[in-house]
Scaffold this motif. Structure first.
Motif, mmCIF file in Angstrom:
data_model
loop_
_atom_site.group_PDB
_atom_site.id
_atom_site.type_symbol
_atom_site.label_atom_id
_atom_site.label_comp_id
_atom_site.label_asym_id
_atom_site.label_seq_id
_atom_site.Cartn_x
_atom_site.Cartn_y
_atom_site.Cartn_z
ATOM 1 N N PRO A 1 5.341 6.730 -6.729
ATOM 2 C CA PRO A 1 6.076 7.379 -5.634
ATOM 3 C C PRO A 1 7.541 7.652 -5.976
ATOM 4 C CG PRO A 1 4.696 5.607 -4.791
ATOM 5 C CD PRO A 1 4.633 5.514 -6.290
ATOM 6 N N ASN B 1 4.117 16.245 -1.921
ATOM 7 C CA ASN B 1 2.861 15.496 -1.793
ATOM 8 C C ASN B 1 3.097 14.000 -1.930
ATOM 9 O OD1 ASN B 1 1.306 17.785 -1.363
ATOM 10 N ND2 ASN B 1 0.910 18.094 -3.548
ATOM 11 N N LEU B 2 3.912 13.610 -2.894
ATOM 12 C CA LEU B 2 4.195 12.186 -3.094
ATOM 13 C C LEU B 2 4.934 11.602 -1.889
ATOM 14 C CD1 LEU B 2 5.207 12.089 -6.867
ATOM 15 C CD2 LEU B 2 3.279 10.902 -5.824
ATOM 16 N N HIS B 3 5.921 12.322 -1.385
ATOM 17 C CA HIS B 3 6.665 11.827 -0.227
ATOM 18 C C HIS B 3 5.758 11.699 0.996
ATOM 19 C CE1 HIS B 3 10.522 11.688 -2.087
ATOM 20 N NE2 HIS B 3 10.645 12.978 -2.274
ATOM 21 N N ARG B 4 4.873 12.654 1.184
ATOM 22 C CA ARG B 4 3.985 12.605 2.346
ATOM 23 C C ARG B 4 2.981 11.463 2.234
ATOM 24 N NH1 ARG B 4 3.579 19.199 2.496
ATOM 25 N NH2 ARG B 4 5.311 19.522 3.956
ATOM 26 N N GLN B 5 2.518 11.184 1.006
ATOM 27 C CA GLN B 5 1.568 10.086 0.813
ATOM 28 C C GLN B 5 2.194 8.748 1.177
ATOM 29 O OE1 GLN B 5 0.182 10.288 -3.229
ATOM 30 N NE2 GLN B 5 -0.607 12.381 -2.975
ATOM 31 N N THR B 6 3.491 8.608 0.919
ATOM 32 C CA THR B 6 4.157 7.325 1.167
ATOM 33 C C THR B 6 4.892 7.312 2.505
ATOM 34 O OG1 THR B 6 6.115 8.095 -0.035
ATOM 35 C CG2 THR B 6 4.456 6.895 -1.295
ATOM 36 N N LYS C 1 0.826 -1.207 0.000
ATOM 37 C CA LYS C 1 0.000 0.000 0.000
ATOM 38 C C LYS C 1 0.859 1.256 0.000
ATOM 39 C CE LYS C 1 -4.450 -1.264 2.005
ATOM 40 N NZ LYS C 1 -5.408 -0.930 3.085
ATOM 41 N N ASP D 1 4.828 19.087 -5.840
ATOM 42 C CA ASP D 1 4.389 17.745 -6.258
ATOM 43 C C ASP D 1 5.206 16.661 -5.563
ATOM 44 O OD1 ASP D 1 2.507 18.867 -7.919
ATOM 45 O OD2 ASP D 1 3.705 18.667 -9.747
ATOM 46 N N GLU E 1 10.781 13.817 1.978
ATOM 47 C CA GLU E 1 10.070 15.038 2.338
ATOM 48 C C GLU E 1 11.045 16.120 2.820
ATOM 49 O OE1 GLU E 1 6.665 16.522 5.553
ATOM 50 O OE2 GLU E 1 7.033 14.392 5.226
ATOM 51 N N ASP F 1 1.495 3.758 2.123
ATOM 52 C CA ASP F 1 1.285 4.958 2.919
ATOM 53 C C ASP F 1 1.889 4.776 4.304
ATOM 54 O OD1 ASP F 1 -1.092 4.211 4.925
ATOM 55 O OD2 ASP F 1 -1.491 3.277 2.977
#
Length: 1021
Positions: free
Chosen positions: A349, A380-385, A166, A377, A391, A168
């Motif tokens: 990611p 956002n990707l780093h924070r999602q994962t 997943k 951008d 980050e 996250d």
């Protein structure tokens, strides 16, 4: 190896494997897939020790029926033998069990322990690649408590893997707990292999936010894999450890782990482990400052990823290589790689790192708005994962962008947040990088105390990790703080320590172009040291600080040319035939790419096609460059020459010479006038003012033959004389001025500048004027000339080439302009230069006795030059068109015959990169064409183009032009020059001065356009 489940991980694994007792309520079964009915499965015989081997085609699915009674256990393994398979088990009720797809590529086992059920089970084996596999039945027996415990362990492990996929933050933390529990269960079962597998998974999960814990898990897994002899798994684990050691500031151990993984991969033929090891090795070499080794590693990894058809992995490596090009100052090539990487990574990611890298390049080239968008951008990707390291890196870069946009307080907060995050992660090298950015922000704000604290802490980390580029940055920052605090002596000491580190870093790339680009990115450090030394000179005029500043300035000039001259002095060596073949093939591909780009330009192709062609051209240029660096490395030609001292250059001067060296700075510029026993210095206006005046004068000079152009030209020259010469008017003695320009001053024919008051006429009226790239290059040229015998033959002339098939000299069928040669010659159209023939006749008639070569018409061929025939001549004269390519100076060149006697096309364009390869020890090379002195201005190197190419090839001096010259006026100038050289026995500098002075005195040739365009560069003796 792992039982993976594509669905929700909360489903009770015991139930999905047929063990109902004690299970929570399951989710509803998934809907049956639409499409054609599945093939009827074949029955799998459950005979212990049996093996069923088949060939699987990519995209195909093989199905098996398994009849296993309840309360029975079957230990199955799908052994991959070239096919990368996924294994899917389905129960009698239609519910799919977790997929099994271990990270072992196309080789190794996919374990599948199965508990029986009240009905037939279905086994589906599918693959993304073609190859062989075998289904092996290890054991079949009534289920024991240990068998059920094993299922429970696999259940937890499968749930953990589902959460890991997943990606996250919350899921990853839950996955870590599940993997840790699975490892404990496998350990209790005595299953060392599965324990190691679970520990490996645990390390992967924790690597982004708990690097030390991840490393501990990997180390334990690696120890087990060594004992078990599982070499592929060991290689994979070593590859996972290398980036963590890198993030913890230990690039040497990271390198060692990657090298061990690489050796394992090659010994067992595992391409994926090999490519990963090469990628990790590139990152470790980058951290150690070994940029050439890093590029070589990435270049070897990329074809492996393409062979394996793994575009995302290829994208990661391209992103890493783009980062290298960025650090070397090669912004265009960096953007090429990063754009390609983002296309391959799409919105995964992994794209976040490439976005951050692209943002940094965009920031450096002044596109701050685009850089900010990329970084948002990436964040956002780093924070999602849940990638805290990514980050923090994006925040640190975002701080740089905000600072450039004047949002200083926001930048400070971003830097501080990044520092805290890296510190928490134990990532001290990246923490130090963010601290340097924070320190620079404090310095620019005048906060000396805070800046010093940031730089000091960063320095400790960089020294511990061996990061020389970081250490140089931190030391330079501390030097700037010292100056801010009123200690210029301490500032100069600190700056010179930083410059010594930069000198070490400069020699890492084998390519002269990459060395130049890298060195250009460090020019501000040299400028700071020069400015600081000159401040000290103002305070203590008798202490010799102006001489120290001059020597620092020399260290910043034309260093790749100096290296090349040192290599030439070492003597030519043979080239390995395999490397020579690769070089030739790369040259062919480059020529075709050049032809394609030129054809698109001439036909007005759409911007997208032009950009694609430009990208391909840059790639081909890079290929040629890296092969040539490999050739130099193989032959041992990796010299790094030492710049001269003030005393050494004074020994090269006689009483009639003065050397004028300019250094342009952001706040102020400097002029040093050096004599055999004297040194004087002056402060001049800033770079911006001087370069603007120089560019205007160059434009005026080139068009001074036009109506009303003369008065504007005279005004522009007078202004420049006031700026560049007037401060030193009282010291300009002697009959010869040797000029070392900087920046746009390379565009100037200093001989055309009026004498400062009380003079008035141009310098050329009574002085010889010679230009040199640096004082050190003059000394190196003389040293190299002294080591070699003079060429035995006198003069070679290439003139009046045949450019088109409709030229009257063509004896075959008449036609139009020459078609492009098969090798990929330029598609530019060239007019014939009839006066160049007379120019050649006069030269040959005036030349003293000795062997001569007259290459006119079709004989003026490119192959005559590249074949080495001109190395025997003291004077080599090209009377033809010159072509300037400021974007790619390697593709500037000289136009020679483009067709043969029958009008058939041939490659007649002699490119600068081909001249660089020549051995041409001529005393004088004359490029009697347009703009042959120009090129691409590279800070610290000067004007890189044809002139530099002939110096590389061994020329002692070159005579070249600064603007488009007129055919007849050029022929007249060359007649006067060679009359002075041969009939009067004058040195080249004096022969040129008299020829130019004679022409300017003619009523119809007074405009500088006619006489001032040619300049002599190199040794005047």
């Amino acid at each position: 190896m792992l039982l993976r489940r594509a669905g929700l991980p909360g489903v009770c694994l015991a139930l999905t494997l047929g063990l109902a007792a004690g299970c929570r309520d399951p989710e509803p079964p998934p809907k049956a897939p639409s499409g054609p009915p599945a093939a009827q499965p074949r029955t799998l015989p459950l005979v212990p020790g049996s093996e069923t081997e088949l060939v699987l085609t990519a995209g195909e699915t093989h199905s098996y029926r398994i009849d296993l009674p309840p309360d029975h256990f079957a230990d199955l393994v799908v052994d991959q033998r070239g096919a990368d398979v996924e294994v899917q088990l389905t129960g009698p009720d239609g519910r799919s069990f977790p997929k099994v797809d271990s990270p072992n590529d196309k080789l190794g086992p996919e374990p599948l322990p199965v508990l029986g059920a009240a009905g037939a089970l279905r086994l589906d084996i599918s693959g993304s690649s073609s190859g062989r596999y075998a289904v092996k039945v290890i054991a079949v027996r009534p289920a024991t408590l240990l068998d059920r415990a094993r299922v429970e362990a696999e259940r937890g492990f499968a749930a953990s893997e589902g959460l890991r996929r997943k990606g996250d933050g919350e899921s990853l933390r839950a996955a870590a707990a599940g993997a840790e529990e699975a490892a404990a269960r496998f350990r209790a079962l005595g299953d060392q292999r599965r324990t190691a597998d679970a520990l490996y998974s645990l390390g992967r999960i924790r690597s982004n936010w708990e690097p030390r814990a991840a490393l501990q898990a990997f180390e334990e897994a690696a120890s087990s894999f060594r004992i078990l002899g599982e070499r592929a798994a060991l290689g994979r684990t070593l590859n996972s450890m290398a980036p963590i050691y890198l993030s913890l500031g230990d690039p040497r151990t990271a390198r060692d782990r990657a090298l061990e993984a690489l050796a394992i991969a090659r010994s067992i033929g595992h391409a994926r482990v090999e490519a990963t090891a090469l990628n990790n090795l590139g990152r470790a070499y980058t951290a150690l400052g070994h940029t050439e080794k890093a590029l070589s590693s990435y270049d070897r990894a990329l074809p492996l990823w393409r062979q394996l058809q793994l575009p995302k992995e290829e994208g990661k490596t391209l992103s890493n290589r783009g980062s290298i090009f960025s650090s070397l100052g090669e912004s265009e090539r960096a953007l090429d790689d990063l754009e390609s990487a983002l296309e391959l990574l799409e919105e995964s990611p992994e794209a976040a790192n490439a976005l951050s890298e692209r943002a940094y390049v965009l920031y450096r080239v002044g596109r701050a708005g685009e850089a900010a968008a990329d970084l948002e951008d990436a964040l956002n990707l780093h924070r999602q994962t849940g990638n805290r390291r990514g980050e923090a890196a994006a925040l640190s870069d975002l701080g740089l962008v905000k600072q450039s946009l004047g949002r200083r307080e926001e930048a400070r907060k971003d830097f501080e947040t990044a520092v805290a995050a890296f510190q928490d992660l134990g990532d001290h090298p990246n923490e130090a990088t963010a601290l340097v950015s924070l320190g620079r922000l404090h310095t620019s704000s005048g906060n000396a105390g805070d800046a010093k604290a940031a730089f000091t802490k960063a320095l400790v980390s960089f020294e511990a990790s061996g990061r020389r580029e970081g250490e140089a940055a931190a030391r330079l920052g501390l030097a700037q703080v010292s100056r801010l605090q009123g200690d210029p002596q301490g500032a100069l000491r600190g700056a010179e320590t930083a410059l010594a580190l930069i000198e070490e870093l400069r020699t890492e790339p084998g390519s002269h172009k990459l060395r130049s680009s890298l060195f250009a990115s460090y020019q501000n450090a040299f400028a700071f040291a020069v400015d600081t030394a000159m401040e000290l000179h103002g305070r203590e005029p008798a202490a010799g600080y102006d001489g120290r500043a001059f020597e620092i300035s020399e260290r910043a000039r034309a260093r790749s040319l100096l290296d090349a001259l040192a290599e030439a002095g070492a003597g030519a060596k043979g080239v390995d035939p395999a490397l020579a073949a690769r070089q030739a093939a790369a040259g062919e591909r480059l020529a075709i790419a050049e032809q394609r780009r030129q054809a698109l330009v001439e036909t007005g192709a759409p911007a997208a096609r032009l950009e694609a062609a430009e990208r391909e051209l840059r790639q081909r240029l890079g290929d040629v460059e890296r092969i040539e660096a490999e050739i130099r490395r193989a032959s041992g030609d990796r010299a790094a020459a030492r710049p001269v001292t003030l005393k050494e250059i004074q020994k090269e001067l006689d009483p009639e010479n003065l050397l004028l060296a300019y250094s342009l700075g952001e706040r102020r510029s400097f002029l040093w006038v050096v004599g055999p026993r004297s040194l004087h210095s002056w402060t001049l206006p800033p770079r911006e003012e001087l370069e603007a005046a120089a560019r205007e004068a160059h434009t005026r000079l080139a068009t001074s033959n036009r109506l009303l152009g003369r008065a504007q030209t005279d005004a522009a020259l007078a202004k420049l004389s006031q700026l560049l010469l007037a401060p030193a008017a009282g010291k300009l003695t002697g009959r010869r001025l040797v000029v070392v320009p900087d920046g746009a001053l390379h565009l100037l024919p200093f001989a055309a500048l009026p004498e400062p008051p009380p003079g008035g006429g141009p310098l050329i009226a009574r002085r010889e004027v010679v230009t040199v790239p640096s004082a050190s290059s003059l000394a190196a040229i003389r040293h190299e000339v002294a080591r070699r015998d003079p060429p035995p033959a006198m003069v070679a002339v290439l003139a009046d080439p045949v450019f088109t098939a409709d030229d009257p000299r063509v004896t075959g069928r008449p036609g139009g302009p020459a078609a492009v040669a098969t090798r990929g010659t330029t598609t530019r159209a060239f007019d014939r230069l009839p006066d160049s023939r007379e120019e050649a006749r006069v030269l040959l008639a005036l030349a003293p006795p000795g062997e001569r070569l007259s290459a006119l018409d079709f004989a003026a061929r490119r192959e005559l030059v590249t074949g080495g025939a001109l190395a025997r001549f003291r004077i080599v004269h090209f009377a033809t068109h010159g072509v300037l390519d400021t974007e790619h100076p390697e593709l500037s060149g000289v136009a020679l015959s483009m067709v043969d006697e029958r009008g058939q096309p041939r490659d007649g364009f002699l490119r600068a990169y081909e001249i660089y390869r020549l051995r041409l020890p001529a005393d004088l090379v004359v490029l009697s064409g347009c703009e042959t002195a120009l090129g691409r201005e590279v800070r610290g190197e000067g004007m890189v183009g044809l002139t530099r190419a002939f110096f590389h090839a061994g020329a002692r001096r070159v005579l070249v032009s600064l603007w488009p010259v007129e055919d007849r006026a050029t022929a007249e100038l060359m007649r006067g020059f060679y009359e002075g050289l041969f009939a009067r026995g004058l040195p080249p500098a004096e022969a040129l001065r008299r020829a130019q002075d004679d022409i300017r005195r003619r009523p119809d040739r007074q405009a500088p356009h006619y006489w001032a365009g040619f300049i002599l560069q190199g040794d005047w003796r």
